[in-house]
Design an enzyme around this catalytic site. Structure first.
Site, PDB file in Angstrom:
ATOM      1  N   GLU A  31      -3.801   8.218 -12.882  1.00 26.27           N
ATOM      2  CA  GLU A  31      -3.291   8.464 -11.583  1.00 26.27           C
ATOM      3  C   GLU A  31      -3.741   9.994 -11.001  1.00 26.27           C
ATOM      4  O   GLU A  31      -2.826  10.904 -11.069  1.00 26.27           O
ATOM      5  CB  GLU A  31      -1.763   8.476 -11.681  1.00 26.27           C
ATOM      6  CG  GLU A  31      -1.148   7.069 -11.916  1.00 26.27           C
ATOM      7  CD  GLU A  31       0.315   7.033 -11.194  1.00 26.27           C
ATOM      8  OE1 GLU A  31       0.591   6.054 -10.462  1.00 26.27           O
ATOM      9  OE2 GLU A  31       0.957   7.928 -11.045  1.00 26.27           O
ATOM     10  N   HIS A  61       4.845  11.251 -15.541  1.00 28.73           N
ATOM     11  CA  HIS A  61       4.254  10.917 -14.077  1.00 28.73           C
ATOM     12  C   HIS A  61       4.332  12.081 -13.381  1.00 28.73           C
ATOM     13  O   HIS A  61       4.915  13.223 -13.570  1.00 28.73           O
ATOM     14  CB  HIS A  61       5.347  10.180 -13.474  1.00 28.73           C
ATOM     15  CG  HIS A  61       4.897   9.510 -12.060  1.00 28.73           C
ATOM     16  ND1 HIS A  61       4.876  10.548 -10.791  1.00 28.73           N
ATOM     17  CD2 HIS A  61       4.485   8.354 -11.575  1.00 28.73           C
ATOM     18  CE1 HIS A  61       4.429   9.567 -10.017  1.00 28.73           C
ATOM     19  NE2 HIS A  61       3.942   8.497 -10.242  1.00 28.73           N
ATOM     20  N   ASN A  63       6.422   0.813  -9.792  1.00 31.42           N
ATOM     21  CA  ASN A  63       7.300   2.036 -10.003  1.00 31.42           C
ATOM     22  C   ASN A  63       8.164   2.309  -8.821  1.00 31.42           C
ATOM     23  O   ASN A  63       7.385   2.732  -7.949  1.00 31.42           O
ATOM     24  CB  ASN A  63       6.293   3.181 -10.517  1.00 31.42           C
ATOM     25  CG  ASN A  63       6.960   4.559 -10.615  1.00 31.42           C
ATOM     26  OD1 ASN A  63       8.058   4.679 -10.613  1.00 31.42           O
ATOM     27  ND2 ASN A  63       6.161   5.647 -10.535  1.00 31.42           N
ATOM     28  N   TRP A  64       9.558   1.978  -8.812  1.00 28.36           N
ATOM     29  CA  TRP A  64      10.294   1.930  -7.803  1.00 28.36           C
ATOM     30  C   TRP A  64      10.554   3.399  -7.334  1.00 28.36           C
ATOM     31  O   TRP A  64      11.107   3.767  -6.231  1.00 28.36           O
ATOM     32  CB  TRP A  64      11.453   1.009  -7.780  1.00 28.36           C
ATOM     33  CG  TRP A  64      11.221  -0.451  -7.742  1.00 28.36           C
ATOM     34  CD1 TRP A  64      10.201  -1.088  -7.579  1.00 28.36           C
ATOM     35  CD2 TRP A  64      12.259  -1.356  -7.961  1.00 28.36           C
ATOM     36  NE1 TRP A  64      10.160  -2.276  -7.452  1.00 28.36           N
ATOM     37  CE2 TRP A  64      11.587  -2.604  -7.658  1.00 28.36           C
ATOM     38  CE3 TRP A  64      13.518  -1.378  -8.070  1.00 28.36           C
ATOM     39  CZ2 TRP A  64      12.122  -3.669  -7.799  1.00 28.36           C
ATOM     40  CZ3 TRP A  64      14.456  -2.593  -8.055  1.00 28.36           C
ATOM     41  CH2 TRP A  64      13.549  -3.764  -7.687  1.00 28.36           C
ATOM     42  N   LYS A  65      10.355   4.354  -8.273  1.00 30.47           N
ATOM     43  CA  LYS A  65      10.664   5.715  -8.072  1.00 30.47           C
ATOM     44  C   LYS A  65      12.081   5.839  -7.601  1.00 30.47           C
ATOM     45  O   LYS A  65      12.896   4.940  -8.342  1.00 30.47           O
ATOM     46  CB  LYS A  65      10.027   6.439  -6.983  1.00 30.47           C
ATOM     47  CG  LYS A  65       8.332   6.252  -7.457  1.00 30.47           C
ATOM     48  CD  LYS A  65       7.408   7.020  -6.544  1.00 30.47           C
ATOM     49  CE  LYS A  65       5.930   6.757  -6.925  1.00 30.47           C
ATOM     50  NZ  LYS A  65       5.040   7.484  -6.453  1.00 30.47           N
ATOM     51  N   GLY A  97       3.493   2.084  -6.765  1.00 30.93           N
ATOM     52  CA  GLY A  97       4.626   2.635  -6.238  1.00 30.93           C
ATOM     53  C   GLY A  97       4.822   2.104  -4.952  1.00 30.93           C
ATOM     54  O   GLY A  97       5.599   0.824  -4.790  1.00 30.93           O
ATOM     55  N   GLY A  98       4.486   2.652  -3.869  1.00 32.48           N
ATOM     56  CA  GLY A  98       5.015   2.020  -2.369  1.00 32.48           C
ATOM     57  C   GLY A  98       4.899   0.528  -2.352  1.00 32.48           C
ATOM     58  O   GLY A  98       5.749  -0.035  -1.793  1.00 32.48           O
ATOM     59  N   SER A 143      -1.968   4.503  -4.481  1.00 33.54           N
ATOM     60  CA  SER A 143      -2.107   3.794  -3.265  1.00 33.54           C
ATOM     61  C   SER A 143      -2.726   2.483  -3.660  1.00 33.54           C
ATOM     62  O   SER A 143      -3.431   1.891  -2.917  1.00 33.54           O
ATOM     63  CB  SER A 143      -3.052   4.741  -2.266  1.00 33.54           C
ATOM     64  OG  SER A 143      -2.532   5.803  -2.319  1.00 33.54           O
TER      65      SER A 143
HETATM   66  P1  PGA Z   1       1.813   4.769  -5.054  1.00 35.90           P
HETATM   67  O1  PGA Z   1       2.448   5.446  -6.271  1.00 35.90           O
HETATM   68  O2  PGA Z   1       1.349   3.570  -5.398  1.00 35.90           O
HETATM   69  O3  PGA Z   1       2.659   4.794  -4.047  1.00 35.90           O
HETATM   70  O4  PGA Z   1       0.605   6.034  -4.525  1.00 35.90           O
HETATM   71  C1  PGA Z   1       2.032   5.222  -7.570  1.00 35.90           C
HETATM   72  C2  PGA Z   1       2.630   6.088  -8.415  1.00 35.90           C
HETATM   73  O5  PGA Z   1       3.037   7.203  -8.178  1.00 35.90           O
HETATM   74  O6  PGA Z   1       3.053   5.607  -9.599  1.00 35.90           O
END
Ligand code: PGA
Length: 253
Positions: free
Chosen positions: A164, A94, A9-11, A234-235, A213
């Site tokens: 999540e 999300h 998920n690149w946001k 994400g990150g 995370s």
């Molecule tokens: P994160 O994000 O891996 O940076 O915690 C996950 C997400 O929000 O889908």
């Protein structure tokens, strides 16, 4: 055993098409080296076409979708347009959309229904804002029940539930990853709620993944101790090298 699934998920990253295509290329290279894992990249909408052109084995995802096919809905991107872009997976509900963009349970339900009806894999995010103690708060159960209301049972094979917890998302102040033990409890809890809605068969077979995370260091414990069938990342999906390491570890679980 179905393959584990890792969804990037690149946001709202990166800033430019050039960077997006570069990251997609590197990710695709990593995917080609670590077979046996199903990998999806969900880039920002404007980069879908560019990213798609760099992918072969990696599937294309979207971070949101509108439930109508087309019409007067300024600023929305519809499931039909995503279908035309060859998007196969769509993230729905999300917590960032729920918290910062006012997405309601009703909107999420419409999205889940439209996506499943039209042959997408819907990646439904649920998770509590806070947790004190070991008990799973009701919040995730409520999110599941409202999101899945009126969904035909036969379509649930294309549903993925992403657990999540909001407090575990890496960009939240004071965030920390959940423990694999808690994630396991949440996994069991989610399956119990789904069993209550659709019967034990679906409760057992529905795919449940973890997000919050996740990185190369902790992925293995979520897949083994947490019994998760994959992760929403994400990150850590923005760093091609680390993400490659994460895929490598996933491929040997
Ligand atoms: P994160 O994000 O891996 O940076 O915690 C996950 C997400 O929000 O889908």
């Amino acid at each position: 055993m179905p393959k584990k699934i890792i969804i990037a998920n690149w946001k709202t990253n990166p800033a430019t098409m050039r960077e997006a295509v570069e990251l997609a290329r590197k990710t695709e290279f990593a995917v080609s080296r670590h077979r046996g894992v199903e990998v999806v990249i969900a880039p920002p909408f404007p980069f879908l076409a560019g990213v798609a052109s760099a992918l072969k084995r990696t599937k294309l995802g979207a971070q949101n979708a509108f439930w109508e096919d087309m019409g007067p809905y300024t600023g929305e991107v519809s499931w039909r347009q995503l279908k035309d872009m060859k998007v196969s997976h769509v993230i729905v509900g999300h917590s960032e959309r729920r918290l910062f963009l006012g997405e309601t349970d009703e909107m999420i339900n419409k999205k889940v229904r439209a996506l499943l009806e039209h042959g997408f894999t819907a990646v439904l995010c649920v998770g509590e804002r806070e947790r004190s103690g070991g008990e799973m708060p009701e919040e995730a159960a409520h999110q599941l029940k409202s999101a899945l209301a009126g969904v035909r049972k036969s379509l649930l094979k294309n549903l993925i539930i992403a657990y999540e917890p909001v407090w575990a998302i890496s960009t939240m102040p004071g965030s920390r990853a959940d423990t694999p033990e808690n994630a396991f409890q949440a996994n069991v809890y989610i399956r119990k709620v789904v069993s209550g809605l659709f019967g034990r068969g679906i409760g057992t077979s529905v795919r449940v993944i973890y997000g919050g995370s996740v990185n190369a260091q902790n992925i293995t414990s979520f897949l083994t101790d947490g019994r998760m069938q994959g992760a929403l990342v994400g990150g850590a999906s923005l760093d091609a090298e680390g993400f490659s390491d994460l895929l490598k570890r996933t491929s040997v679980v």
